[in-house]
Design an enzyme around this catalytic site. Structure first.
Site, PDB file in Angstrom:
ATOM      1  N   CYS A 122      -0.089  -2.102  -5.416  1.00 20.35           N
ATOM      2  CA  CYS A 122       0.973  -3.109  -5.498  1.00 20.35           C
ATOM      3  C   CYS A 122       1.619  -3.086  -6.894  1.00 20.35           C
ATOM      4  O   CYS A 122       2.372  -2.175  -7.206  1.00 20.35           O
ATOM      5  CB  CYS A 122       0.442  -4.480  -5.113  1.00 20.35           C
ATOM      6  N   HIS A 164      -2.087  -3.846  -0.154  1.00 16.25           N
ATOM      7  CA  HIS A 164      -3.372  -4.228  -0.755  1.00 16.25           C
ATOM      8  C   HIS A 164      -4.532  -3.756   0.120  1.00 16.25           C
ATOM      9  O   HIS A 164      -5.054  -4.517   0.935  1.00 16.25           O
ATOM     10  CB  HIS A 164      -3.437  -5.757  -0.924  1.00 16.25           C
ATOM     11  N   GLU A 183      -7.526  -3.535  -0.562  1.00 13.34           N
ATOM     12  CA  GLU A 183      -8.738  -4.351  -0.782  1.00 13.34           C
ATOM     13  C   GLU A 183      -8.777  -5.584   0.110  1.00 13.34           C
ATOM     14  O   GLU A 183      -9.811  -6.245   0.216  1.00 13.34           O
ATOM     15  CB  GLU A 183      -8.851  -4.753  -2.257  1.00 13.34           C
TER      16      GLU A 183
END
Length: 238
Positions: A121, A216, A218
């Site tokens: 990002c 993202h 994660e």
């Protein structure tokens, strides 16, 4: 380049952190360098060890990167527009100058040394800025609700590093961003797009492993991108 950890056989991946002036936990209310738990969990799930990299003197970036097997530049606040020759617009957030300086130095050190690099990002946007590119400061009608992660589809560009990692014709990814890549930086090529034409991944062709993704990973279950970084870090370390 650092050597792979002799005991664990797992490469050491440095992840940049937030720097917050006021954070509370338990009885404490203090400034803190912090990282959402999704980042270390994703690195660990992909087979790496994690080292947090809070903002520091940019002059130390090269010596830090030399001790690592891979670098992740994490998401976070908007990049200061002055970094790419622009004035802040109405929707641009306040600057995080310490993070900008530190993370740009980490990126430059990783690229100079050939250390595998993943930008997530903000990290992808900083990669673009580090190489002379610019950003769209606000995407009108952007897909995600404020403060809420959503999902949208991205499509890989055939023949790219990203496509070799995620060959699916289309993949739904977790995302929240209101800024995007505008003019691409030196030698960067787009390697994935959203349906509206937004550049969703960039990479540097060549022997070094350098990839940025606008979403993202994660925040999701797909470990393929991080696992590819960890494999590249293992090869570089050995």
């Amino acid at each position: 380049m650092a050597r792979e950890n002799a005991v664990s056989g797992r490469p050491l991946i440095g992840v940049s952190t937030y720097l917050e002036s006021r954070t509370s936990w338990g009885v404490w209310e203090l400034p803190a360098a912090l990282l959402p738990a999704g980042y270390p969990r994703l690195v660990q799930a992909a087979g790496g060890l994690v080292s947090m990299l809070p903002p520091d003197d940019p002059g130390y970036a090269r010596s830090v990167v030399d001790r690592l097997d891979g670098v992740v530049v994490a998401g976070g606040p908007d990049v200061e527009p002055a970094r790419y020759g622009a004035e802040p617009e109405e929707h641009t957030g306040p600057p995080a100058r310490e993070r900008d300086a530190w993370e740009l130095a980490l990126i430059e050190a990783a690229l100079a040394s050939g250390t595998p690099l993943l930008g997530i990002c903000r990290g992808m946007q900083l990669m673009n800025v580090a190489l002379g590119g610019t950003l769209v400061q606000h995407m009108e009608g952007h897909r995600e609700q404020v403060g809420v992660f959503g999902t949208h589809a991205v499509k890989p560009v055939p023949g790219t590093l990203y496509e070799s990692i995620v060959p699916d014709a289309s993949t739904d990814v977790p995302a929240y961003h209101h800024q995007a890549v505008d003019r691409l930086g030196r030698d960067l090529v787009p390697s994935a797009y959203a349906a509206d034409g937004t550049v969703e991944a960039v990479e540097l062709p060549g022997p070094a492993w350098a990839l940025g993704v606008q979403w993202h990973p994660e925040m999701g279950e797909d470990t393929r991108v991080m696992a590819a970084l960890v494999r590249a870090a293992s090869r570089a370390a050995s």
